[in-house]
Design a protein around this motif. Structure first.
Motif, short mmCIF file in Angstrom:
data_model
loop_
_atom_site.label_atom_id
_atom_site.label_comp_id
_atom_site.label_asym_id
_atom_site.label_seq_id
_atom_site.Cartn_x
_atom_site.Cartn_y
_atom_site.Cartn_z
N GLU B 42 -101.97 -35.94 72.04
CA GLU B 42 -101.83 -36.32 70.63
C GLU B 42 -102.14 -35.16 69.68
O GLU B 42 -102.15 -35.35 68.47
CB GLU B 42 -102.73 -37.51 70.30
CG GLU B 42 -102.43 -38.80 71.07
CD GLU B 42 -101.07 -39.41 70.74
OE1 GLU B 42 -100.29 -38.80 69.97
OE2 GLU B 42 -100.78 -40.50 71.26
N HIS B 45 -100.08 -34.84 66.72
CA HIS B 45 -100.13 -36.01 65.82
C HIS B 45 -101.55 -36.35 65.41
O HIS B 45 -101.78 -37.40 64.81
CB HIS B 45 -99.52 -37.23 66.51
CG HIS B 45 -98.15 -37.01 67.04
ND1 HIS B 45 -97.08 -36.77 66.21
CD2 HIS B 45 -97.66 -36.98 68.30
CE1 HIS B 45 -95.99 -36.61 66.95
NE2 HIS B 45 -96.32 -36.72 68.21
N VAL B 48 -102.35 -37.33 61.77
CA VAL B 48 -101.72 -38.58 61.32
C VAL B 48 -102.42 -39.80 61.94
O VAL B 48 -102.60 -40.82 61.30
CB VAL B 48 -100.21 -38.58 61.68
CG1 VAL B 48 -99.60 -39.94 61.42
CG2 VAL B 48 -99.50 -37.50 60.89
N LEU B 49 -102.83 -39.66 63.20
CA LEU B 49 -103.46 -40.80 63.87
C LEU B 49 -104.88 -41.04 63.37
O LEU B 49 -105.25 -42.16 63.03
CB LEU B 49 -103.50 -40.54 65.39
CG LEU B 49 -102.21 -40.81 66.15
CD1 LEU B 49 -102.38 -40.43 67.61
CD2 LEU B 49 -101.81 -42.27 66.02
N TYR B 50 -105.71 -39.99 63.37
CA TYR B 50 -107.12 -40.21 63.10
C TYR B 50 -107.67 -39.34 61.96
O TYR B 50 -108.82 -39.48 61.60
CB TYR B 50 -107.95 -39.90 64.35
CG TYR B 50 -107.53 -40.68 65.57
CD1 TYR B 50 -107.74 -42.05 65.64
CD2 TYR B 50 -106.92 -40.05 66.65
CE1 TYR B 50 -107.35 -42.78 66.74
CE2 TYR B 50 -106.53 -40.78 67.77
CZ TYR B 50 -106.75 -42.13 67.81
OH TYR B 50 -106.36 -42.85 68.91
N ASP B 52 -107.04 -36.44 58.43
CA ASP B 52 -106.92 -36.43 56.97
C ASP B 52 -105.53 -36.82 56.50
O ASP B 52 -105.32 -37.08 55.32
CB ASP B 52 -107.28 -35.04 56.45
CG ASP B 52 -106.45 -33.96 57.11
OD1 ASP B 52 -106.25 -34.04 58.33
OD2 ASP B 52 -105.99 -33.04 56.41
N ARG B 53 -104.53 -36.86 57.41
CA ARG B 53 -103.18 -37.26 56.98
C ARG B 53 -102.82 -38.67 57.45
O ARG B 53 -101.66 -39.05 57.47
CB ARG B 53 -102.16 -36.25 57.49
CG ARG B 53 -102.25 -34.88 56.81
CD ARG B 53 -101.03 -34.05 57.14
NE ARG B 53 -99.82 -34.71 56.74
CZ ARG B 53 -98.69 -34.73 57.47
NH1 ARG B 53 -98.67 -34.15 58.63
NH2 ARG B 53 -97.61 -35.35 57.03
N SER B 54 -103.81 -39.43 57.82
CA SER B 54 -103.53 -40.76 58.34
C SER B 54 -103.09 -41.72 57.24
O SER B 54 -103.63 -41.68 56.14
CB SER B 54 -104.78 -41.33 59.01
OG SER B 54 -104.55 -42.68 59.37
N PRO B 55 -102.08 -42.56 57.53
CA PRO B 55 -101.71 -43.60 56.57
C PRO B 55 -102.88 -44.55 56.29
O PRO B 55 -102.89 -45.22 55.27
CB PRO B 55 -100.58 -44.34 57.27
CG PRO B 55 -100.05 -43.40 58.28
CD PRO B 55 -101.20 -42.54 58.70
N LEU B 56 -103.82 -44.60 57.23
CA LEU B 56 -105.06 -45.32 56.94
C LEU B 56 -105.98 -44.29 56.27
O LEU B 56 -106.68 -43.54 56.95
CB LEU B 56 -105.70 -45.85 58.23
CG LEU B 56 -106.83 -46.86 58.04
CD1 LEU B 56 -106.30 -48.18 57.55
CD2 LEU B 56 -107.59 -47.07 59.34
N SER B 57 -105.94 -44.27 54.93
CA SER B 57 -106.63 -43.21 54.20
C SER B 57 -108.14 -43.29 54.44
O SER B 57 -108.65 -44.30 54.94
CB SER B 57 -106.35 -43.33 52.71
OG SER B 57 -106.99 -44.47 52.21
N ASP B 59 -110.60 -43.77 52.42
CA ASP B 59 -111.23 -44.92 51.77
C ASP B 59 -110.96 -46.22 52.51
O ASP B 59 -111.84 -47.06 52.69
CB ASP B 59 -110.74 -45.05 50.32
CG ASP B 59 -111.20 -43.87 49.48
OD1 ASP B 59 -112.26 -43.30 49.81
OD2 ASP B 59 -110.50 -43.52 48.51
N MET B 60 -109.70 -46.38 52.94
CA MET B 60 -109.34 -47.59 53.67
C MET B 60 -110.09 -47.67 54.99
O MET B 60 -110.62 -48.73 55.38
CB MET B 60 -107.82 -47.63 53.94
CG MET B 60 -106.97 -47.87 52.70
SD MET B 60 -105.30 -47.18 52.89
CE MET B 60 -104.55 -48.38 53.99
N ASN B 121 -109.67 -45.16 63.26
CA ASN B 121 -108.42 -45.89 63.06
C ASN B 121 -108.24 -46.88 64.20
O ASN B 121 -107.59 -46.58 65.20
CB ASN B 121 -107.22 -44.94 62.99
CG ASN B 121 -105.95 -45.70 62.70
OD1 ASN B 121 -105.95 -46.93 62.63
ND2 ASN B 121 -104.86 -44.99 62.51
#
Lengths: 185, 382
Positions: B42, B45, B48-50, B52-57, B59-60, B121
């Motif tokens: 990974e 990726h 994106v997975l875990y 600073d660029r994760s869709p799970l920001s 804060d979330m 995540n």
């Protein structure tokens, strides 16, 4: 011994003991030892879910927003998975699980029922936006709509079951898109 | 009366000696290899997975972590640098655990790193992540480096040496001080940090006992305690594996698709689990094969815990299960789940077989090294 008993009780079907002590068991097991081994059980999934999205775009914010054609995100995932000995979580899990989580948390009028569901919805939206980018075909994205196409797997040829060629759709409402949604992507 | 006392004494001796060192070692190597392979796979990726660029920001993730009451080092900062440090350190720890370098410390680092990533995540994991996350906790409590590790080699060398300098162990002290500093800067004394502090304290006491009180009762007591903990952890791992198979098996028994023998047909037709569609189609095309494999899977999973009483049947079933996992790993494209399960199955492998494998592996490695002349003779025979 205590540990193993707790594990047994979380995995066992609901019974007299779990009914009486559900909170104790949950607070012991979660989150570190949380587990679910019902992979492909009691039945394997018999449906292929294709997740797609379309966008509302405007030209420099002047023209009225217009919808794009549907883009099949799952098809991109599947293309990346095919031929790979070790598919990435990004392709195999991310959209698939985000869709399941988000749709299961939606209530009446497709609104999130609680804070967790809100996060899951936001997560799904941001995954899609990250895949596509800030613009679509040179125009700025101001809205997104995500949908799932559910196609049943055909039963095997020897089965007496009738082949159901039903394909159903689950279409979520349009969601507005702002720069804020792209933060950190 | 004497007989009872004797049998109690025998049980106590059994409980206080480290059981199944080879099984623990193969479990350690297998599990750490799977984690290292997963994190390296990974790598492209990872952000994106875990990260600073994760869709799970950030804060979330923070809010979700609070709801789940889960522990993650990544909750300290959402920045890229911190994430890269945690990710890289976790890989390094996994590799250290594979070769058995400072295993006790590295197992804890690996556990904290793996938990931090997975908990940051939790929305993208699957069964494989679940197995890794649980087993890496159990691993910490095992004496998994008694054989097949750099630690074991070092221990046998320092036991041979007569001069006291060989007991100094500068690296060990440095590691201990560094982890202690990190803990004191990072944590208060509650929850997971308390567990980490305890582990750190025990490590210090153990080192002191080895350094200054080698022949005392106190050290023997610590040794017996560590063995008992190890045995309990190994038992827990074994029971956990049985629970996994039982849950999977007994739930399948209730499923209509498993009953009619078509479950595999459906599993093979899922787009997300078909990396090689021609292979899936080939398997799914043969109705007899589909039914046999479907029934076989359920029978093996349900039966496994009950075969543990009989050595021969257990070993046959184990071989079948490992082969099935390897098959699944390719056909359904879930290698880290399947290989993680293989590592867990290895806990049940017979010692004789493991010792034989170990001898074969070292023999092969030696021949390869000698063939290349990469090592001087003394090192090759050491």
């Amino acid at each position: 011994m205590v540990h193993l008993t707790m594990l047994f009780l979380t995995l066992s079907p609901p019974n007299a003991i779990t009914a009486a002590h559900r909170d104790t068991i949950q607070s012991y097991v979660q989150p570190e030892f949380g587990q679910d081994w019902k992979l492909f059980a009691p039945n394997p999934k018999q449906r292929n879910d294709s997740i797609g999205a379309r966008f509302q775009t405007t030209e420099n914010g002047r023209s009225a927003p217009r919808p794009s054609a549907w883009i099949n995100i799952t098809a991109q995932d599947v293309a990346a998975i095919q031929g790979s000995l070790a598919p990435s979580h990004v392709h195999q899990n991310m959209v698939r699980r985000a869709w399941d989580d988000a749709t299961s948390g939606l209530g009446a009028n497709d609104r999130p029922t609680n804070r967790r569901a809100e996060i899951q919805v936001e997560y799904l939206k941001r995954i899609v936006l990250q895949r596509i980018g800030r613009e679509w075909q040179g125009e700025r994205i101001v809205g997104v709509q995500i949908a799932g196409r559910y196609s049943m797997v055909q039963p095997p040829s020897w089965s007496s079951e009738k082949a159901s060629d039903t394909t159903t759709y689950r279409v979520l409402p349009w969601w507005p898109v702002t720069d804020q949604d792209y933060k950190g992507l | 009366m004497d007989r009872i006392r004797e049998s109690i004494a025998r049980w106590a001796r059994l409980a206080c000696t480290t059981r199944a060192p080879y099984q623990a070692a193969v479990f350690r190597i297998g599990l750490a290899l799977v984690i290292a392979a997963f994190l390296l796979r990974e790598w492209p990726h990872r952000r994106v997975l875990y990260g600073d660029r994760s869709p799970l920001s950030y804060d979330m993730a923070l809010e979700l972590g609070r709801m789940n009451e889960s522990f993650s080092l990544l909750s300290w900062s959402g920045g890229r640098a911190w994430f890269e440090i945690v990710y890289t350190l976790t890989i390094a720890a996994a590799l250290a655990v594979v070769v058995g370098w400072r295993t006790r410390t590295m197992c804890v680092v690996l556990m904290v790193g793996t938990m931090s990533l997975e908990n940051h995540n939790p929305l993208t994991g699957d069964g494989g992540d679940n197995i890794i996350r649980i087993m890496v906790i159990y691993l910490v409590f095992t004496r998994c480096a008694q054989v097949w590790s750099l630690d074991a080699r070092r221990a046998s060398r320092s036991a041979d040496a007569t001069h006291p300098a060989s007991h100094q162990d500068v690296t060990g002290v440095a590691l201990w001080v560094a982890t202690g500093l990190f803990l004191s800067l990072a944590f208060g004394p509650t929850g997971w940090p308390l567990v980490l502090w305890t582990l750190w304290g025990v490590q210090g006491v153990w080192w002191a006992a080895n350094r200054w009180f080698r022949e005392t009762e106190g050290r023997a007591l610590l040794d017996a305690g560590a063995s008992m903990l190890h045995n309990a952890a190994m038992l827990t791992i074994a029971v956990q594996v049985c629970l996994i198979y039982s849950t999977a098996g007994w739930n399948k028994v209730q499923g209509s698709r498993w009953q009619e023998g078509s479950a595999l047909h459906y599993a093979l037709n899922l787009e997300y689990f078909a990396p090689f569609p021609w292979l899936s189609a080939l398997l799914a095309a043969n109705a007899v094969v589909v039914v046999l494999l479907t029934y076989g899977t359920v029978i093996v999973q349900v039966a496994f815990p009950f075969t543990l009483g009989n050595r021969k049947v257990k070993n046959v079933l184990l071989a079948v299960m490992i082969l099935e996992h390897l098959g699944i790993s390719v056909v359904l494209g879930i290698p880290f789940l399947s290989l993680g399960m293989v590592a867990c199955d290895a806990v049940f492998l017979p010692t004789a077989f493991l010792v034989w494998c170990g001898a074969r592996c070292t023999g092969m490695a030696r021949r390869a090294l000698a063939g290349r002349g990469a090592l001087p003779k003394a090192a090759a025979t050491a």
